[in-house]
Design an enzyme around this catalytic site. Structure first.
Site, PDB file in Angstrom:
ATOM      1  N   CYS A  81      -1.942 -14.309   9.147  1.00 30.53           N
ATOM      2  CA  CYS A  81      -2.306 -15.589   9.731  1.00 30.53           C
ATOM      3  C   CYS A  81      -1.137 -16.165  10.515  1.00 30.53           C
ATOM      4  O   CYS A  81       0.010 -16.108  10.089  1.00 30.53           O
ATOM      5  CB  CYS A  81      -2.732 -16.631   8.701  1.00 30.53           C
ATOM      6  SG  CYS A  81      -4.112 -16.101   7.702  1.00 30.53           S
ATOM      7  N   ARG A  95      -0.057 -11.193  13.628  1.00 26.27           N
ATOM      8  CA  ARG A  95      -0.089 -11.642  12.232  1.00 26.27           C
ATOM      9  C   ARG A  95      -1.494 -11.668  11.654  1.00 26.27           C
ATOM     10  O   ARG A  95      -1.681 -11.747  10.442  1.00 26.27           O
ATOM     11  CB  ARG A  95       0.504 -13.047  12.122  1.00 26.27           C
ATOM     12  CG  ARG A  95       1.962 -13.131  12.455  1.00 26.27           C
ATOM     13  CD  ARG A  95       2.467 -14.536  12.238  1.00 26.27           C
ATOM     14  NE  ARG A  95       2.432 -14.893  10.837  1.00 26.27           N
ATOM     15  CZ  ARG A  95       3.428 -14.704   9.990  1.00 26.27           C
ATOM     16  NH1 ARG A  95       4.537 -14.163  10.403  1.00 26.27           N
ATOM     17  NH2 ARG A  95       3.320 -15.054   8.732  1.00 26.27           N
ATOM     18  N   TRP A 123      -6.224 -13.812   9.240  1.00 30.81           N
ATOM     19  CA  TRP A 123      -6.391 -12.514   8.587  1.00 30.81           C
ATOM     20  C   TRP A 123      -7.045 -12.857   7.249  1.00 30.81           C
ATOM     21  O   TRP A 123      -6.416 -13.449   6.381  1.00 30.81           O
ATOM     22  CB  TRP A 123      -5.026 -11.861   8.390  1.00 30.81           C
ATOM     23  CG  TRP A 123      -5.062 -10.469   7.881  1.00 30.81           C
ATOM     24  CD1 TRP A 123      -5.070  -9.327   8.626  1.00 30.81           C
ATOM     25  CD2 TRP A 123      -5.034 -10.046   6.509  1.00 30.81           C
ATOM     26  NE1 TRP A 123      -5.068  -8.234   7.796  1.00 30.81           N
ATOM     27  CE2 TRP A 123      -5.057  -8.631   6.498  1.00 30.81           C
ATOM     28  CE3 TRP A 123      -5.018 -10.710   5.278  1.00 30.81           C
ATOM     29  CZ2 TRP A 123      -5.040  -7.891   5.333  1.00 30.81           C
ATOM     30  CZ3 TRP A 123      -5.014  -9.971   4.111  1.00 30.81           C
ATOM     31  CH2 TRP A 123      -5.021  -8.575   4.152  1.00 30.81           C
ATOM     32  N   ASN A 183      -1.700 -20.726   6.104  1.00 29.30           N
ATOM     33  CA  ASN A 183      -1.370 -19.318   5.911  1.00 29.30           C
ATOM     34  C   ASN A 183      -0.904 -19.173   4.475  1.00 29.30           C
ATOM     35  O   ASN A 183      -0.033 -19.924   4.045  1.00 29.30           O
ATOM     36  CB  ASN A 183      -0.247 -18.943   6.903  1.00 29.30           C
ATOM     37  CG  ASN A 183       0.325 -17.577   6.644  1.00 29.30           C
ATOM     38  OD1 ASN A 183      -0.351 -16.717   6.094  1.00 29.30           O
ATOM     39  ND2 ASN A 183       1.572 -17.373   7.043  1.00 29.30           N
ATOM     40  N   GLY A 184      -1.488 -18.236   3.728  1.00 26.93           N
ATOM     41  CA  GLY A 184      -1.072 -18.055   2.334  1.00 26.93           C
ATOM     42  C   GLY A 184      -2.285 -18.031   1.423  1.00 26.93           C
ATOM     43  O   GLY A 184      -3.412 -17.849   1.897  1.00 26.93           O
ATOM     44  N   GLU A 205       5.661   8.935   5.333  1.00 22.39           N
ATOM     45  CA  GLU A 205       5.641   8.003   6.464  1.00 22.39           C
ATOM     46  C   GLU A 205       4.741   8.526   7.598  1.00 22.39           C
ATOM     47  O   GLU A 205       4.001   7.758   8.210  1.00 22.39           O
ATOM     48  CB  GLU A 205       7.083   7.766   6.944  1.00 22.39           C
ATOM     49  CG  GLU A 205       7.249   6.893   8.172  1.00 22.39           C
ATOM     50  CD  GLU A 205       6.720   5.458   8.026  1.00 22.39           C
ATOM     51  OE1 GLU A 205       6.359   5.045   6.919  1.00 22.39           O
ATOM     52  OE2 GLU A 205       6.642   4.771   9.063  1.00 22.39           O
ATOM     53  N   LYS A 248       1.534   6.482   8.970  1.00 24.46           N
ATOM     54  CA  LYS A 248       1.347   6.116  10.389  1.00 24.46           C
ATOM     55  C   LYS A 248      -0.032   6.537  10.861  1.00 24.46           C
ATOM     56  O   LYS A 248      -0.731   5.775  11.517  1.00 24.46           O
ATOM     57  CB  LYS A 248       2.396   6.786  11.299  1.00 24.46           C
ATOM     58  CG  LYS A 248       3.792   6.245  11.275  1.00 24.46           C
ATOM     59  CD  LYS A 248       3.958   4.869  11.844  1.00 24.46           C
ATOM     60  CE  LYS A 248       3.717   3.767  10.869  1.00 24.46           C
ATOM     61  NZ  LYS A 248       4.619   3.326   9.924  1.00 24.46           N
ATOM     62  N   GLU A 251      -2.893   4.438   9.198  1.00 22.23           N
ATOM     63  CA  GLU A 251      -2.889   3.036   9.629  1.00 22.23           C
ATOM     64  C   GLU A 251      -3.574   2.840  10.974  1.00 22.23           C
ATOM     65  O   GLU A 251      -4.343   1.905  11.155  1.00 22.23           O
ATOM     66  CB  GLU A 251      -1.437   2.549   9.813  1.00 22.23           C
ATOM     67  CG  GLU A 251      -0.741   2.097   8.575  1.00 22.23           C
ATOM     68  CD  GLU A 251       0.690   1.658   8.868  1.00 22.23           C
ATOM     69  OE1 GLU A 251       1.042   0.554   8.462  1.00 22.23           O
ATOM     70  OE2 GLU A 251       1.455   2.412   9.514  1.00 22.23           O
ATOM     71  N   HIS A 311      -0.050  21.882  -7.079  1.00 22.69           N
ATOM     72  CA  HIS A 311      -0.593  21.148  -8.218  1.00 22.69           C
ATOM     73  C   HIS A 311      -1.778  20.273  -7.831  1.00 22.69           C
ATOM     74  O   HIS A 311      -2.013  19.251  -8.454  1.00 22.69           O
ATOM     75  CB  HIS A 311       0.514  20.311  -8.870  1.00 22.69           C
ATOM     76  CG  HIS A 311       1.672  21.140  -9.311  1.00 22.69           C
ATOM     77  ND1 HIS A 311       1.623  21.955 -10.403  1.00 22.69           N
ATOM     78  CD2 HIS A 311       2.897  21.325  -8.750  1.00 22.69           C
ATOM     79  CE1 HIS A 311       2.776  22.591 -10.526  1.00 22.69           C
ATOM     80  NE2 HIS A 311       3.559  22.230  -9.526  1.00 22.69           N
ATOM     81  N   LYS A 371       0.791  -7.507  10.190  1.00 18.70           N
ATOM     82  CA  LYS A 371       2.191  -7.113  10.323  1.00 18.70           C
ATOM     83  C   LYS A 371       3.025  -7.633   9.156  1.00 18.70           C
ATOM     84  O   LYS A 371       3.905  -6.962   8.652  1.00 18.70           O
ATOM     85  CB  LYS A 371       2.724  -7.680  11.641  1.00 18.70           C
ATOM     86  CG  LYS A 371       4.168  -7.348  11.927  1.00 18.70           C
ATOM     87  CD  LYS A 371       4.293  -5.914  12.309  1.00 18.70           C
ATOM     88  CE  LYS A 371       5.717  -5.451  12.489  1.00 18.70           C
ATOM     89  NZ  LYS A 371       5.798  -3.991  12.351  1.00 18.70           N
TER      90      LYS A 371
HETATM   91  C1  G6P Z   1       2.790  -4.295   6.257  1.00 17.05           C
HETATM   92  C2  G6P Z   1       3.048  -3.643   7.588  1.00 17.05           C
HETATM   93  C3  G6P Z   1       3.909  -2.404   7.402  1.00 17.05           C
HETATM   94  C4  G6P Z   1       5.181  -2.744   6.670  1.00 17.05           C
HETATM   95  C5  G6P Z   1       4.907  -3.461   5.353  1.00 17.05           C
HETATM   96  C6  G6P Z   1       6.177  -4.024   4.758  1.00 17.05           C
HETATM   97  O1  G6P Z   1       1.978  -3.484   5.489  1.00 17.05           O
HETATM   98  O2  G6P Z   1       1.832  -3.309   8.213  1.00 17.05           O
HETATM   99  O3  G6P Z   1       4.220  -1.846   8.656  1.00 17.05           O
HETATM  100  O4  G6P Z   1       5.903  -1.581   6.418  1.00 17.05           O
HETATM  101  O5  G6P Z   1       4.018  -4.555   5.564  1.00 17.05           O
HETATM  102  O6  G6P Z   1       6.666  -5.041   5.606  1.00 17.05           O
HETATM  103  P1  G6P Z   1       8.144  -5.526   5.699  1.00 17.05           P
HETATM  104  O7  G6P Z   1       8.142  -6.568   6.779  1.00 17.05           O
HETATM  105  O8  G6P Z   1       8.500  -6.110   4.360  1.00 17.05           O
HETATM  106  O9  G6P Z   1       9.017  -4.369   6.032  1.00 17.05           O
END
Ligand code: G6P
Length: 610
Positions: free
Chosen positions: A2, A27, A74, A100-101, A483, A487, A490, A506, A605
């Protein structure tokens, strides 16, 4: 999660609010709305969908007024819909609230309000604020009613409130969710991120938890929730708006991937000394003796930052021989973790606002541990609450899927591990010089991989139709497998899993057939021969293999359908190179599938709710 912006001044509020929302779209982006004080009334326009749709509606039916608040959502409580979009109002539409929250005592508050006669229109927790504030809004000013309401609320909030009865005022308040006040001339702003108002002012006041700001044209007053005045000088933002614009790229993510040679260089800048083989980190705030005496390190983070933390574990244990544990912040905070004065807790967060990471930081401090914050966003809550810290200096990261922050985090962790190793005598000057030489070569090596993006795009096209992908790596490249898989899932919505290559036997091996692509990180490092063994196991079950290999390795061609070659570096730094083709692969696959790379569905984000 948000985004909030508010404006009080003498210019038309609506374009300022819409432009601000566009900067905050990363956001949250499932619905948006504005409330503008127009004469003696509140005019509200909101809808499900992107900010562009709201802007079109406003263009068709403009709202006049020079004071207003706006929100991009969001969803947490209630589906994305016009009804649930912010702003929310009291039944008389005297006040409007954006939030927001999460209100944690939402159900009990709502029940009580309903018992007292309130009728709720929406499924949101935010509507509780509107009803509560209205209830306390009698003869006193708006700020008093907001304070009284906030005393009843537990949970996280960044909040902005306007009232038709006091049309020249905005109230902002925060607890757990970020809020900054932008100071202008004859106008003032409130926002959840400085980026939203940076085109109007560089002077920002960051609110602390349980603080409130009263914004008028002529000035801003800050108090805590008990109405005690708080003195706070504005801080100047030094970065430019250009860094939060796409600059000719199709997507922010693409731009951010391509920026990595520079961002990695910036993460190292002034922090390594080749001559002495040593590292310098000015913000650690820890005397050398404390570093020498460290008994244990706990790294805690979420998402991509947690993956960087895993690589940090390997590096610190390797270079400095200090035992390290890495834990998801969401687990750490609720687990009665064993940390004390002898433990250094490292929290890693790009945004510096992730609520679980922030809670983990506070839990660690409560237990007496010192906390070192590795953050990108300057002035963020985690950066401010840490006892010492290291900034990434990667510039704003807008694409929801983290890329450049990850490589900068790993770079900073490498420098920290080097520093610890040298201070504790586990690395010699010669070792230090070898590591620094390798580090200094990384930015050009990353560039050489980026220069082959077209080759990676062609390979990506061939994998875009798959529904599953497995990523395997060992040692330093096991976290990179995680990672790479993160990616892909996501941004392309393809199911992907990362695994330590040897664990394949396993379980995941049961999934291998001619339809299952497997991405192997198979570099010429200490795990090489073992990984080759794992490749054979996949090959003999007809799995399709894409290998990330070291330049000059002509063996892999035999088994892999495609091979992407990387320049050689020392083993601990290989993740910074091996993740680049995986970022590009995910990016091109998502583009090929027509996905909105920068704003993947259901993600945000900065995750400021639990
Ligand atoms: C969200 C984002 C990720 C990020 C994670 C942690 O899930 O989409 O890209 O890695 O938060 O965020 P931070 O700002 O704490 O690194």
């Amino acid at each position: 999660m948000c985004g909030i912006i508010g404006y009080v001044g003498s210019r038309p509020a609506s374009p300022i609010l819409i432009n601000g929302l566009r900067r905050l779209e990363y956001r949250g982006y499932d619905s948006a709305g504005v409330a503008i004080v127009s004469g003696q009334r509140l005019e509200i326009m909101k809808d499900a969908g992107k900010i562009g749709q709201l802007a079109e509606q406003l263009a068709r039916a403009p709202i006049e007024g020079t004071v207003g608040i706006a929100h991009t959502r969001w969803a947490t409580h209630g589906v994305p819909s016009r009804l649930n979009a912010h702003p929310h109002t009291d039944p008389g539409e005297t006040i409007a609230v954006v939030h927001n929250g999460i209100v944690e005592n939402f159900y009990s508050l709502k029940k009580r309000l309903i018992r007292d006669g309130a009728i709720f229109q929406t499924d949101t927790d935010t509507e509780v604020f509107a009803h509560l504030i209205a209830r306390f809004y009698n003869s006193g000013p708006l700020e008093e009613a907001v304070q009284k309401a906030l005393h009843q609320v537990t949970g996280a909030y960044g909040l902005a409130v306007v009232s038709s009865r006091e049309p020249d005022k905005i109230i902002g308040a925060r607890n757990g969710s970020p809020l900054v006040v932008g100071i202008g001339e004859g106008e003032n702003f409130v926002a959840s991120d400085p980026a939203a108002v940076l085109e109007h002012t560089r002077q920002m006041i960051y609110l602390a938890d349980r603080e409130m700001a009263v914004l008028k044209r002529e000035g801003v007053e800050i108090t805590n929730l008990d109405n005690v005045p708080v003195e706070r000088k504005p801080e100047k933002i030094l970065w430019d708006l250009a860094v939060i614009e796409k600059g000719g790229y199709d997507f922010f993510m693409q731009k951010e991937i391509c920026e990595q040679p520079r961002t990695i260089r910036d993460a190292m800048s002034g922090r390594v000394v080749l001559e002495s083989g040593k590292a310098r980190l000015g913000g650690l705030n820890l005397p050398i003796e404390a570093l020498q005496d460290l008994e244990r390190i706990v790294i805690t983070a979420c998402g991509t930052s947690w993956h960087a933390g895993l690589i940090g574990e390997y590096m610190i244990e390797d270079f400095a021989r200090i035992p390290v544990e890495v834990e998801y912040a969401s687990e750490f905070r609720y687990r009665r973790p064993i940390v004390d004065e002898g433990t250094l807790v490292i929290v890693i967060s790009q945004s510096g606002e992730t609520i679980d990471t922030l809670a983990a930081l506070r839990e660690a401090q409560r237990n007496g541990a010192r906390v070192l914050g590795i953050c990108n966003v300057v002035g963020s809550t985690i950066a401010r609450e840490s006892n010492g810290g290291v900034y990434l200096h990667a510039g704003p990261e807008i694409g929801v899927a983290s890329t450049k922050a990850f490589t900068s985090q790993v770079t900073v962790l490498a420098i920290l591990s080097l520093l610890l190793g040298r201070v504790r005598g586990t690395l010699s000057r010669k070792d230090g010089r070898r590591i620094i030489r390798a580090l200094l070569a990384i930015p050009d090596q990353v560039q050489s991989i980026l220069d082959r993006a077209e080759e990676i795009r062609r390979i990506a096209d061939l994998y875009a139709e798959n529904n599953n992908v497995l990523y395997l790596g060992r040692g330093y490249n096991f976290p990179v497998a995680l990672e790479g898989a993160l990616k892909l899932k996501e941004i392309s919505y393809i199911h992907a899993e990362g695994y330590p290559a040897a664990e394949m036997k396993h379980g995941p091996i049961a999934l291998i057939d001619r339809n299952m692509p497997v991405v192997f990180i198979a570099l010429r490092d200490s795990a090489y021969e073992k990984v080759i063994g794992n490749i054979q196991e996949v090959k003999s079950r007809q799995g399709r293999i894409l290998a990330i290999a070291t330049e000059g390795d002509d063996l892999l061609d035999k088994w892999a359908e495609h091979v992407i070659y990387l320049p050689p570096t020392i083993e601990p730094l290989t993740p910074i190179l091996s993740v680049i083709p995986l970022q590009l692969l995910a990016y091109y696959i998502a583009v090929k599938r027509g996905c909105n790379v920068d704003q993947p569905r259901n993600l945000a984000k900065s995750v400021t709710v639990e």
